[in-house]
Design a protein around this motif. Structure first.
Motif, mmCIF file in Angstrom:
data_model
loop_
_atom_site.group_PDB
_atom_site.id
_atom_site.type_symbol
_atom_site.label_atom_id
_atom_site.label_comp_id
_atom_site.label_asym_id
_atom_site.label_seq_id
_atom_site.Cartn_x
_atom_site.Cartn_y
_atom_site.Cartn_z
ATOM 1 N N SER A 196 44.909 25.361 19.385
ATOM 2 C CA SER A 196 44.848 23.899 19.450
ATOM 3 C C SER A 196 46.238 23.305 19.584
ATOM 4 O O SER A 196 46.481 22.386 20.362
ATOM 5 C CB SER A 196 44.150 23.323 18.218
ATOM 6 N N ARG A 197 47.152 23.840 18.813
ATOM 7 C CA ARG A 197 48.539 23.367 18.863
ATOM 8 C C ARG A 197 49.176 23.720 20.204
ATOM 9 O O ARG A 197 49.921 22.928 20.797
ATOM 10 C CB ARG A 197 49.315 24.004 17.713
ATOM 11 N N TYR A 243 47.593 24.037 23.023
ATOM 12 C CA TYR A 243 47.035 23.095 23.997
ATOM 13 C C TYR A 243 47.789 21.763 23.947
ATOM 14 O O TYR A 243 48.107 21.197 24.997
ATOM 15 C CB TYR A 243 45.538 22.866 23.748
ATOM 16 N N GLU A 244 48.053 21.270 22.745
ATOM 17 C CA GLU A 244 48.763 19.993 22.609
ATOM 18 C C GLU A 244 50.106 20.024 23.335
ATOM 19 O O GLU A 244 50.462 19.074 24.045
ATOM 20 C CB GLU A 244 49.000 19.655 21.130
ATOM 21 N N TRP A 245 50.852 21.120 23.175
ATOM 22 C CA TRP A 245 52.172 21.221 23.810
ATOM 23 C C TRP A 245 52.048 21.421 25.316
ATOM 24 O O TRP A 245 52.815 20.849 26.094
ATOM 25 C CB TRP A 245 53.004 22.317 23.162
ATOM 26 N N ARG A 266 49.654 20.274 27.104
ATOM 27 C CA ARG A 266 49.225 18.969 27.617
ATOM 28 C C ARG A 266 50.417 18.026 27.764
ATOM 29 O O ARG A 266 50.534 17.312 28.760
ATOM 30 C CB ARG A 266 48.185 18.368 26.664
ATOM 31 N N LYS A 267 51.302 18.029 26.771
ATOM 32 C CA LYS A 267 52.507 17.196 26.855
ATOM 33 C C LYS A 267 53.349 17.598 28.066
ATOM 34 O O LYS A 267 53.871 16.743 28.784
ATOM 35 C CB LYS A 267 53.336 17.300 25.575
ATOM 36 N N HIS A 271 40.741 23.885 23.054
ATOM 37 C CA HIS A 271 40.138 22.618 23.463
ATOM 38 C C HIS A 271 38.734 22.944 23.968
ATOM 39 O O HIS A 271 38.523 24.005 24.537
ATOM 40 C CB HIS A 271 40.968 21.993 24.590
#
Length: 89
Positions: free
Chosen positions: A8-9, A11-13, A15-16, A39
């Motif tokens: 999840s983490r 994916y967040e990075w 995505r950024k 995700h």
């Protein structure tokens, strides 16, 4: 490094990075959407991000093109219930 795995983490990075225009991050976001890694699976978004990765010439362009070809061949990105592609030959 001793950092625990956290999709999840990750994916967040990714995505950024994708939002900032990084082609490799676009490919990684596409794969997260395709596989449901970090995700929820979203084939329409995977298809869109794979297209973005190809257009921006990511290093994984050949793999992104292959994935797009498979999605077209199977009709995965269409959301159609019959599983056939949405194009006419």
């Amino acid at each position: 490094l001793g950092i625990p795995r956290n999709l999840s983490r990750a994916y967040e990075w990714f995505r950024k990075g994708a939002d900032a225009g990084n082609p490799e991050a676009m490919f990684n976001v596409a794969m997260a959407y395709y596989k449901g890694a970090g995700h929820p699976t979203n084939l329409s978004e995977a298809f869109r991000m794979l297209n973005s990765a190809v257009v921006t010439n990511c290093k994984s362009k050949a793999k992104a093109m292959y994935m797009l070809g498979n999605m077209y061949a199977s009709g995965e990105h269409t959301g159609s219930s019959n599983g056939y592609p949405d194009y006419k030959e």
